[in-house]
Design an enzyme around this catalytic site. Structure first.
Site, PDB file in Angstrom:
ATOM      1  N   ASP A 187       0.316   1.262   8.899  1.00 49.65           N
ATOM      2  CA  ASP A 187       0.551   2.248   7.852  1.00 49.65           C
ATOM      3  C   ASP A 187      -0.680   3.105   7.569  1.00 49.65           C
ATOM      4  OD1 ASP A 187      -1.018   0.306   6.753  1.00 49.65           O
ATOM      5  OD2 ASP A 187       0.292  -0.142   5.049  1.00 49.65           O
ATOM      6  N   ASP A 188      -1.842   2.706   8.083  1.00 42.81           N
ATOM      7  CA  ASP A 188      -3.038   3.524   7.880  1.00 42.81           C
ATOM      8  C   ASP A 188      -3.499   4.194   9.169  1.00 42.81           C
ATOM      9  OD1 ASP A 188      -3.799   1.265   9.201  1.00 42.81           O
ATOM     10  OD2 ASP A 188      -5.507   0.786   7.917  1.00 42.81           O
TER      11      ASP A 188
ATOM     12  N   ASP B 232      -1.410  -8.648  17.791  1.00 44.76           N
ATOM     13  CA  ASP B 232      -1.597  -7.684  18.865  1.00 44.76           C
ATOM     14  C   ASP B 232      -2.162  -8.350  20.114  1.00 44.76           C
ATOM     15  OD1 ASP B 232      -3.910  -8.309  17.569  1.00 44.76           O
ATOM     16  OD2 ASP B 232      -4.558  -6.254  17.212  1.00 44.76           O
TER      17      ASP B 232
ATOM     18  N   ASN C  93       6.686  -5.938   4.398  1.00 49.14           N
ATOM     19  CA  ASN C  93       6.215  -7.308   4.567  1.00 49.14           C
ATOM     20  C   ASN C  93       5.870  -7.990   3.257  1.00 49.14           C
ATOM     21  OD1 ASN C  93       6.204  -8.769   6.941  1.00 49.14           O
ATOM     22  ND2 ASN C  93       4.003  -8.708   7.205  1.00 49.14           N
TER      23      ASN C  93
ATOM     24  N   ARG D  28       6.499  -7.536  12.984  1.00 54.69           N
ATOM     25  CA  ARG D  28       6.314  -6.250  13.653  1.00 54.69           C
ATOM     26  C   ARG D  28       7.112  -6.180  14.957  1.00 54.69           C
ATOM     27  NH1 ARG D  28       1.863  -2.751  13.833  1.00 54.69           N
ATOM     28  NH2 ARG D  28       0.547  -4.250  12.719  1.00 54.69           N
TER      29      ARG D  28
ATOM     30  N   ASN E 213       6.108 -12.985   4.619  1.00 58.09           N
ATOM     31  CA  ASN E 213       4.997 -12.125   5.028  1.00 58.09           C
ATOM     32  C   ASN E 213       4.430 -12.658   6.329  1.00 58.09           C
ATOM     33  OD1 ASN E 213       2.814 -10.421   5.224  1.00 58.09           O
ATOM     34  ND2 ASN E 213       1.584 -11.545   3.734  1.00 58.09           N
TER      35      ASN E 213
ATOM     36  N   ARG F 226       0.873  -1.184   0.000  1.00 61.47           N
ATOM     37  CA  ARG F 226       0.000   0.000   0.000  1.00 61.47           C
ATOM     38  C   ARG F 226       0.909   1.233   0.000  1.00 61.47           C
ATOM     39  NH1 ARG F 226      -4.915  -0.487   4.192  1.00 61.47           N
ATOM     40  NH2 ARG F 226      -3.245  -0.547   5.739  1.00 61.47           N
TER      41      ARG F 226
END
Length: 945
Positions: A742-743, A859, A694, A725, A720, A669
């Site tokens: 990234d967003d 996460d 990634n 992270r 990937n 992206r």
């Protein structure tokens, strides 16, 4: 003739007349052109003089009268306008000339100021240079530069130390050659090949294979025996029925002395005997091993040398990894049985069954003490079972008892059957051998291993027993040690324990089992770490993940998003005045105390630390203290004040200079990534940006990366994986990491506020989007919930701060992708603050595998890990519940299967950990003046609400 003459005469007269007429005409024209104007001028002048001035027609008139004429009114206006403009231009010209003169004066003044400033700067440089020189002189006087000690490498035939009085009197200071193990040696270990000595062919093949695999993955093993500090010799466990082994003691001693580096007395050698069965041959009994230390599971009192030999745990999982899914949960605390015991001791069983329950200890005070406490134990336990006060399982007979040592309680049945009973047991009895000369046995070690594996709290009857690695493990935190004479008080003691105490002991036991007992690799690493700690050699530094940078070119200078830069008059901190600088490294490699060494072996989840393989440094200067009083931030030490502009312009606190690193994960992206990077321009206290690329495809060749004034490092990954992270990348030079998607769309003031909060709670995850878990009563499982709530238990790492680790730049030359925690590598940090390392190398691989399978839940895994270690919930800052940028392409979280996968992840992680480590909290940190704009001279402090 007359006609002709007459014709000529008649023709000449008209010519004369014509000539006269032409002359007259010329004269008249001359008169008219010359005299007529004069006459007219005279006449007109006479008329004007004869009349009154107000009746003049052609004479000069006043200006006002002239302007009254229509045909000249426009010309008059133009003349007046031009005159005014000329006057204004003249005034401006004079004004500009004055301004030029003043500016020339200021230029001259500035030139003089610059010259003066240059002189001052030169003087300051001289002062700084002199100060640095003085500082270096003082440092050289007070801290002289030390050279590394010279390594003493004796020859192969070097006899070494003088012989001790007897082999039983061996201690480290009498039988260990410290000269071969200097502090800076790195603790090299040479391992003998099992095929190079006579008894190697008789060793159990499974033990040999497991030992070889463990040696291959150990960071301390060297192939150069000349530099080795320690020499390892594997001597068992032996096969079931060897025909010509073991040899007699004299033959065995002769074979040990034949080892190529034994050097007559075996100093710095360790003879390792790993047990897989409860009945293990103690063929080293009555064998003089010289100065070589012995590590095995079975010892008798005459054989064991306290502080020199080592009691090891049995090798149960030789080549297999523990299956966490088959392990029972740690909760509920109380299980079906209060305690259980299954075993048989033939020597005393019949007499014990015939006898009545023994008399009380008070009644026996007048007589002799009982000769065999095992008989009393049998009678007392049968009495507890018959009383039916609590449900207990006591069996003193076995259908298929396993072979055991004399006076030792044999194991009953198969291992799977025993584990099923222990899974239903709150406590598991471990009765020491009746012979007091047996200080450690493989049978007791097997019972202890199985109890810890399934979460049954061990109760050891017999405080004279030596449990595995007892010199460094505080067993009182995971097991109950009861002298055999107190067996009658055992029931009362077990009933008096609270649920919290039992859960803490169960969790500590699970930790000890996972770290030191579970695999052959952990057992070998624990043995080496035990010896290394004894001789006070620091652990090898951890190896960070090397970053394979992707070259890229910067484009135009990045601008600043208006929404991000809208901080009002808030001074968020220095931008250009603070260049990137790394966090201070830990340098106490050789100065940790023996107290710290002991403490690090006994840290478990909860208020303790999870992985106890690092030097504990409670006074690390690079760490800030979390006040935790709920009253707000209180700068201490190097701060510059707690209010006003000074507070905004500096971090203050215990670490007045600190920066953080942004780690941004991205996948194909590019436009979204470029926009996110550009929004970081001008962010204070930012050290660098690490972009984890990634995607297997490299960035586009024509992609122009924004120039934000700080390094942007693009890291290539092997595959990937969302686990990338949290890799401890070597390019991350700060303790603080801002993990961000990234967003993600965060303002600078929000990021700065989160950074300040993290500095006050460095051991916790501090972030923006909060989530929580809930119990589904209908399906009896855990659920992941992202609804707005006043209570939370997780903070998503798509926008959160957490702790990495900062290590010394020196590293072991051999790097491993996965390091076992029992290798005791030095992390040079508070043990609960190296989360990037723990997640990547220590956390169970099954969790990372599930993250890769679902491409989700990384996460949640990090929140589980941190809560499991600290027993604290994360900290949410600000009221934001989402952080996605408007208009960005849809992420994976918008997929319908996203939440179903997260439900599965939570339940799987609970199985791996054995309980639910996440903790609820209603605590949120907001700035009271988060959106309030006040002048600089007003008080601006962050407070907890």
């Amino acid at each position: 003739m007359q006609r002709n003459g007459g014709g000529l005469g008649g023709g000449g007269q008209p010519w004369v007349l014509r000539h006269v007429r032409l002359t007259w005409l010329s004269f008249m024209l001359f008169f008219i052109l010359v005299f007529f104007p004069l006459i007219a001028h005279y006449y007109l002048t006479t008329i004007d003089e004869a009349g009154s001035p107000d009746k003049r027609i052609f004479g000069p008139r006043p200006g006002g009268e002239l302007c009254e004429a229509k045909h000249v009114q426009d010309l008059c206006r133009i003349r007046e306008s031009v005159s005014e403009e000329l006057l204004q231009l003249e005034a401006k010209r004079q004004e500009l000339n004055g301004e030029i003169a003043r500016l020339n004066l200021r230029i001259e003044a500035c030139k003089r100021s610059i010259d003066s400033a240059k002189q001052d700067l030169l003087q300051l440089k001289n002062v700084i240079s002199q100060t640095e020189h003085s500082y270096k002189e003082l440092m050289s006087q007070n801290q002289p530069k030390l050279s590394l000690p010279v390594r003493l490498l004796p020859d192969k035939e070097d006899p070494g130390l003088p012989p001790p009085k007897s082999s039983r009197s061996c201690r480290l200071h009498t039988c260990f050659d410290y000269a071969r193990c200097p502090l800076t040696s790195g603790f090299p270990v040479y391992v003998y090949d099992t095929g190079s000595y006579p008894w190697g062919e008789y060793i159990d093949p499974l033990v040999k294979q497991a030992f070889a695999e463990s040696v291959k993955n150990n960071i301390y093993v060297t192939n150069d025996p000349s530099i080795a500090c320690l020499y390892l010799v594997l001597v068992g466990e032996l096969q079931e029925s060897p025909t010509s082994f073991p040899p007699n003691p004299s033959d065995l001693e002769r074979q040990l002395k034949a080892l190529p580096y034994w050097r007559s007395d075996g100093h710095n050698h360790v003879v390792v005997h790993l047990s897989r069965k409860s009945m293990t041959q103690n063929f080293l009994y009555n064998v003089s091993t010289g100065r070589a230390a012995v590590v095995q599971s079975t010892f008798v009192e005459q054989q064991y040398r306290e502080g020199f030999d080592m009691v090891a745990s049995p090798l149960v999982h030789a080549l297999s990894e523990p299956n966490f899914l088959q392990l029972p949960h740690q909760v509920p605390v109380k299980r079906k049985y209060l305690f259980t015991f299954q075993g048989e001791r033939v020597e005393s069983l019949r007499s014990s069954l015939r006898e009545a329950p023994p008399q009380s200890f008070e009644e026996e005070m007048d007589g002799d003490p009982p000769a065999d406490y095992d008989d009393r134990i049998i009678g007392t336990l049968k009495a507890v079972q018959d009383s039916q006060l609590d449900q207990v399982l006591i069996e003193f007979t076995c259908k298929n008892p396993k072979p055991s040592l004399p006076t030792e309680w044999s194991l009953c049945g198969e291992r799977e059957d025993r584990l099923e009973v222990l899974k239903a047991s709150t406590f598991a009895l471990v009765i020491a051998p009746g012979d007091g000369q047996v200080v450690a046995s493989a049978g007791c070690g097997m019972r202890l291993f199985e109890a810890l594996e399934v979460g049954a709290i061990p109760v050891v009857l017999g405080d004279h027993s030596k449990l595995p690695y007892h010199q460094f493990i505080r067993w009182s935190e995971a097991a109950i040690m009861v002298p055999k004479p107190r067996v009658t008080e055992l029931h009362f003691l077990l009933r008096s324990l609270s649920d919290n105490d039992m859960l803490a002991m169960r969790r500590q036991g699970r930790f000890l089992w996972e770290t030191y007992f579970s695999t052959s690799e952990n057992i070998l690493n624990t043995i080496l770490a035990n010896i290394r700690t004894r001789i006070q050699i620091p652990a090898a530094p951890i190896n960070e993940e090397p970053a394979q940078e992707i070259p890229h070119k910067a484009g135009k200078l990045a601008g600043t998003d208006a929404n991000l830069a809208d901080n009002g008059d808030l001074d968020l901190g220095p931008v250009e005045t603070e260049p990137p600088y790394a966090s201070p490294r830990f340098l106490r490699n050789f100065t940790y105390t023996s107290v710290s060494i002991y403490q690090t072996w006994n840290r478990a989840p909860g208020p303790f630390h999870l992985f106890p393989h690092t030097p504990l440094d409670p006074v690390l200067p690079s760490e800030a203290k979390f006040l935790g009083s709920g009253t707000g931030f209180r700068p201490i030490g190097g701060g510059t004040g707690g209010s006003g502009k000074e507070f905004q312009a500096s971090l203050g606190g215990n670490v007045p200079r600190e920066q953080f690193t942004v780690v941004m994960l991205t996948y194909e992206r590019e436009e979204v990534l470029m926009n996110s990077l550009e929004r970081l321009n001008g962010l204070p206290y930012l050290n660098k940006v690490v972009v984890v690329w990634n995607s297997p495809k490299p960035p586009s060749d024509d992609l122009l990366w924004p120039d934000i004034g700080l390094p942007i490092v693009v890291v290539r990954t092997e595959k990937n994986s969302l686990n990338n992270r949290f890799l401890p990348w070597d390019v991350v030079e700060t303790e603080a990491i801002l993990s961000i998607d990234d967003d993600a769309h965060l303002r600078h003031d929000e990021i700065m506020f989160g950074f300040r909060v993290w500095r006050e709670a460095r051991d916790r995850i501090v972030g923006f989007p909060g989530r929580y878990h809930a119990w589904d009563i209908n399906h009896q499982s855990w659920l992941y919930n992202s609804n707005y709530s006043c209570e939370l238990s997780m903070v998503l790492t798509g926008a959160a701060f957490f702790h990495k680790v900062r290590t010394h730049p020196s590293a072991h030359p051999r790097r491993k992708n996965a390091v076992s925690p029992t290798q005791h590598v030095s992390l040079h940090m508070f043990p609960h603050q190296y989360y990037a390392y723990l997640y990547s190398y220590v956390m169970p691989q099954a969790i990372r595998d599930m993250v890769d399978e679902y491409i989700n839940c990384e996460d949640i895994a990090m929140n589980f890990l941190v809560s499991h270690i600290t027993r604290k919930p994360p900290i949410k800052v600000t009221s934001r519940w989402t952080f996605r940028c408007p208009g960005c392409p849809q992420a994976l979280s918008h997929d319908d299967s996203h939440f179903h996968e997260r439900h599965k992840c939570i339940n799987f992680f609970v199985k791996v950990y054995g309980y639910m480590p996440l903790l609820y909290t209603q605590f949120r940190v907001d700035s009271v003046l988060f959106k309030t704009r006040l002048p600089h001279d007003k008080t601006k402090c962050f407070k907890f609400i």
